[in-house]
Design an enzyme around this catalytic site. Sequence first.
Site, PDB file in Angstrom:
ATOM      1  N   ASP A  36       0.835  -1.198   0.000  1.00  0.00           N
ATOM      2  CA  ASP A  36       0.000   0.000   0.000  1.00  0.00           C
ATOM      3  C   ASP A  36       0.874   1.253   0.000  1.00  0.00           C
ATOM      4  OD1 ASP A  36      -2.732  -1.099   2.147  1.00  0.00           O
ATOM      5  OD2 ASP A  36      -1.952  -1.788   0.236  1.00  0.00           O
ATOM      6  N   ASP A  75       0.800   4.211  -2.643  1.00  0.00           N
ATOM      7  CA  ASP A  75       0.510   5.603  -2.293  1.00  0.00           C
ATOM      8  C   ASP A  75       1.612   6.551  -2.749  1.00  0.00           C
ATOM      9  OD1 ASP A  75      -1.974   5.214  -1.235  1.00  0.00           O
ATOM     10  OD2 ASP A  75      -1.194   4.676   0.740  1.00  0.00           O
ATOM     11  N   ARG A 131     -17.102  -4.670  -3.036  1.00  0.00           N
ATOM     12  CA  ARG A 131     -16.848  -3.268  -3.372  1.00  0.00           C
ATOM     13  C   ARG A 131     -16.742  -3.065  -4.894  1.00  0.00           C
ATOM     14  NH1 ARG A 131     -12.203  -0.159  -3.739  1.00  0.00           N
ATOM     15  NH2 ARG A 131     -12.384   1.930  -2.867  1.00  0.00           N
ATOM     16  N   GLU A 152     -16.008  -5.400   6.866  1.00  0.00           N
ATOM     17  CA  GLU A 152     -14.849  -6.085   6.310  1.00  0.00           C
ATOM     18  C   GLU A 152     -14.989  -7.582   6.554  1.00  0.00           C
ATOM     19  OE1 GLU A 152     -13.025  -3.727   5.058  1.00  0.00           O
ATOM     20  OE2 GLU A 152     -11.077  -4.635   4.611  1.00  0.00           O
ATOM     21  N   LYS A 186     -12.528   8.388  12.510  1.00  0.00           N
ATOM     22  CA  LYS A 186     -13.733   8.997  11.923  1.00  0.00           C
ATOM     23  C   LYS A 186     -14.272  10.080  12.844  1.00  0.00           C
ATOM     24  CE  LYS A 186     -15.065   4.619   9.822  1.00  0.00           C
ATOM     25  NZ  LYS A 186     -15.879   3.420   9.914  1.00  0.00           N
ATOM     26  N   LYS A 228      -1.898   4.281   8.682  1.00  0.00           N
ATOM     27  CA  LYS A 228      -1.317   2.969   8.401  1.00  0.00           C
ATOM     28  C   LYS A 228      -0.137   2.709   9.335  1.00  0.00           C
ATOM     29  CE  LYS A 228      -3.526   1.510   4.650  1.00  0.00           C
ATOM     30  NZ  LYS A 228      -2.871   0.960   3.490  1.00  0.00           N
ATOM     31  N   CYS A 258       8.024 -31.702 -10.791  1.00  0.00           N
ATOM     32  CA  CYS A 258       8.920 -32.778 -11.198  1.00  0.00           C
ATOM     33  C   CYS A 258       8.050 -34.029 -11.315  1.00  0.00           C
ATOM     34  CB  CYS A 258      10.011 -32.991 -10.150  1.00  0.00           C
ATOM     35  SG  CYS A 258      10.876 -34.550 -10.404  1.00  0.00           S
TER      36      CYS A 258
HETATM   37  S1  IVH Z   1     -14.716   3.189   6.546  1.00  0.00           S
HETATM   38  C1  IVH Z   1     -16.212   6.131   3.530  1.00  0.00           C
HETATM   39  N1  IVH Z   1     -13.837   1.711   8.530  1.00  0.00           N
HETATM   40  O1  IVH Z   1     -10.358   0.225   4.408  1.00  0.00           O
HETATM   41  C2  IVH Z   1     -15.740   5.188   4.564  1.00  0.00           C
HETATM   42  N2  IVH Z   1     -13.036   1.203   6.341  1.00  0.00           N
HETATM   43  O2  IVH Z   1      -8.977   2.191   2.687  1.00  0.00           O
HETATM   44  C3  IVH Z   1     -14.998   4.054   3.990  1.00  0.00           C
HETATM   45  N3  IVH Z   1     -11.520  -0.733   6.246  1.00  0.00           N
HETATM   46  O3  IVH Z   1     -12.539   0.129   1.667  1.00  0.00           O
HETATM   47  C4  IVH Z   1     -14.659   2.919   4.825  1.00  0.00           C
HETATM   48  N4  IVH Z   1     -11.559  -1.201   8.404  1.00  0.00           N
HETATM   49  O4  IVH Z   1     -12.234  -2.007   3.092  1.00  0.00           O
HETATM   50  C5  IVH Z   1     -13.778   1.925   7.200  1.00  0.00           C
HETATM   51  N5  IVH Z   1     -13.183   0.480  10.388  1.00  0.00           N
HETATM   52  C6  IVH Z   1     -13.134   0.694   9.071  1.00  0.00           C
HETATM   53  C7  IVH Z   1     -12.352  -0.111   8.209  1.00  0.00           C
HETATM   54  C8  IVH Z   1     -12.320   0.182   6.833  1.00  0.00           C
HETATM   55  C9  IVH Z   1     -11.078  -1.548   7.223  1.00  0.00           C
HETATM   56  C10 IVH Z   1     -11.159  -0.839   4.814  1.00  0.00           C
HETATM   57  C11 IVH Z   1     -12.329  -0.840   3.865  1.00  0.00           C
HETATM   58  C12 IVH Z   1     -12.138   0.352   2.987  1.00  0.00           C
HETATM   59  C13 IVH Z   1     -10.670   0.569   3.085  1.00  0.00           C
HETATM   60  C14 IVH Z   1     -10.341   2.015   2.810  1.00  0.00           C
END
Ligand code: IVH
Length: 686
Positions: free
Chosen positions: A34, A38, A136, A172, A287, A311, A423
Amino acid sequence: MDQAEVKKKIDALTAELKEHNYRYYVLSEPTISDFEFDQKLKELAYLEQQYPDLAHDDSPTKVVGGGVQNEFKTIKHRRPMLSLGNTYNDQELRDFDARVKKAIGHEVEYVCELKIDGLAISLFFENGKLKQAITRGDGVQGDDVTANVRTIRSLATTLHGQFPESFEIRGEIFMHRKGFEKLNQERQLQGEPAYANPRNVASGSLKLKDPAEVAKRPLDITLYHLLGDNLPFDTHHHCIQAAKSWGLKTADTTEVCKGIDEVLVFLKKWDEKRHYLGFDTDGVVIKVNNLALHDELGYTAKVPRWAIAYKFQTETTSTRLLGITYQVGRTGAITPVAELQPVLLLGTTVKRASLHNANEIGRLDVRVGDMVFVEKGGEIIPKITGIDFSQRPADSEPTSYITHCPVCHTALIRNEGEAQHYCPNEDACAPQVIGKIEHYVSRKALNIDSIGSEMAKLLYEQGLVNSFADLYNIQFEDLIGLERMGEKSAQNIIDGIAGSREVPFERVLFGLGIRYVGETVAKKLAAAFGNINNLMHASKEELLAVDEIGEVIADSLLRYFADERHTTLINQLKKAGLQLEKAESAAPQSDVLKGLTFVISGVFTRFSRDEAKDLIEANGGKCSGSVSSKTNYLLAGEGMGPAKLEKATSLGVNIISENDLLAMLGNPSTESPTNNPSPPAQNTLF
Ligand code: IVH
């Protein structure tokens, strides 16, 4: 750079990042980290900012990456599934907080959630029932994988309590490391190369066409984003608590933090603690808690402004590739291994890394003598992520993959559509022969525990055993002549071999080591065909008619039995008196335990764990690996894990001893249970 050079660079980066998006989102086989992704994305964004006219309309900086697989029905998301911005250090996170505060005008509360490394899923519920699960995909539309998602045990598909009439919830899907390791062990028992990491397996599992196959994969889910019209909640945290109260699985590590300093404390804590979790996390998602502020902050083209991912650092270093060696597995599969100048990575010395197969070597263009980048996350197996081309020695030669077996020098083969070379010299290539003997004597096969890896090797090297059928010709005198072999050990081996004649047919079948015929498949085949002759003469249609036998397994069986060497081997086993016919089941058959789910833990005095499982299943019950609200009984033996006991107690699961189980089957014990914990009275039925 002049304009033409910039254009070239932008075009190249755009194409490269699209390819990586495709690999990540569609193939679920990312080939760069990742972080590297990035870095490249940032470089492209910078160039596009300087030269906006040269930017592509569909640049990866503007759209969410990915594509859609055609095998499942494609469904448009009700709301696009966006990605998250990434940060890699405290300062970048403070910058995010500053942007939020600037837009809002005051301090805000955040929710911190562990970012689980799995794959995103969107679930749609109506009247408390799961209606649809969509991957997704490209963020706009994804695959309808509802049938597969329904098999995830931790997902409630019918809700309880007061829930909105319809809503969407995202989360997830992932696999715990333990489940992953178990799956890999089984795969290796079948002679297959191991899967690279839990994420790939989780993602691959959801794409399987047969939900019954998916059900066998230990997948888990955590839900983290509730969406809907007029939801009666004002904070993100309330949404998640509500979802939990409806029976949906949410993370219990989540915390509400007053400001960015508290967020940083959470990050520091979990950067250490994450190593003790049973699953992989690659960071934390931060968030804004107040939902009204989400609207106020809004979105950029591809990410929300109210959330960001932090990360955790993976450690990357570079070291020299000293050589490439090739391992030969039991089935003849060749795995290239990078032999590295030892280097310290996250506290362990790394000397070797798998290079997987010839394609991977070609993709990396890795050459002996190169300085290679080696990366390791907290828990991930080290991998080679790239080459430092600036340090490539002038006289370096491209790697040419071996064409002949490194051990027996037979020309290698590669079946169409497969990445691995093999083999084909299965009778005389030492690691294959020894590997097959090891498999044959292993616990779940013929269980000759007096022969371990070293002994299997010795017997082969001394010319006593050229295939596992030769075990039955060994005499005490042959063994006693071997170096450092005492009379007792020799007798143990003789007794072990003799005892294997009693092992039931399905385990002999498993012991043959036929590709793709694992323990479960062997059981199904034994039950369906009754004896080896019927199985050997079964047509493809007959094989396919057996529950859980698909094309791959059927073809493998047909190939195996078409080979005369194998029929000879089986005849030798017949002569030696092995069980090649299914005995009338000794376990009493009934449906006394129908509808009941058991978890078996600990060690028993009256049967082995496998026998307990057979006994339960033969009487209509089911066995599961972990305690959940669906568990009816925990069969508790000595040395049972305290976590299981605690969980069972808290869920009010009945805890029973082995004697209790036998009593349930109408076989009351005369002995008092001496080795087992007495079940707590309130939890015991008997
Ligand atoms: S929120 C608009 N919460 O990370 C909000 N994502 O890099 C979008 N992910 O596609 C996602 N844990 O697959 C959110 N607690 C979490 C998460 C999470 C893992 C993954 C998810 C998302 C990706 C984004």
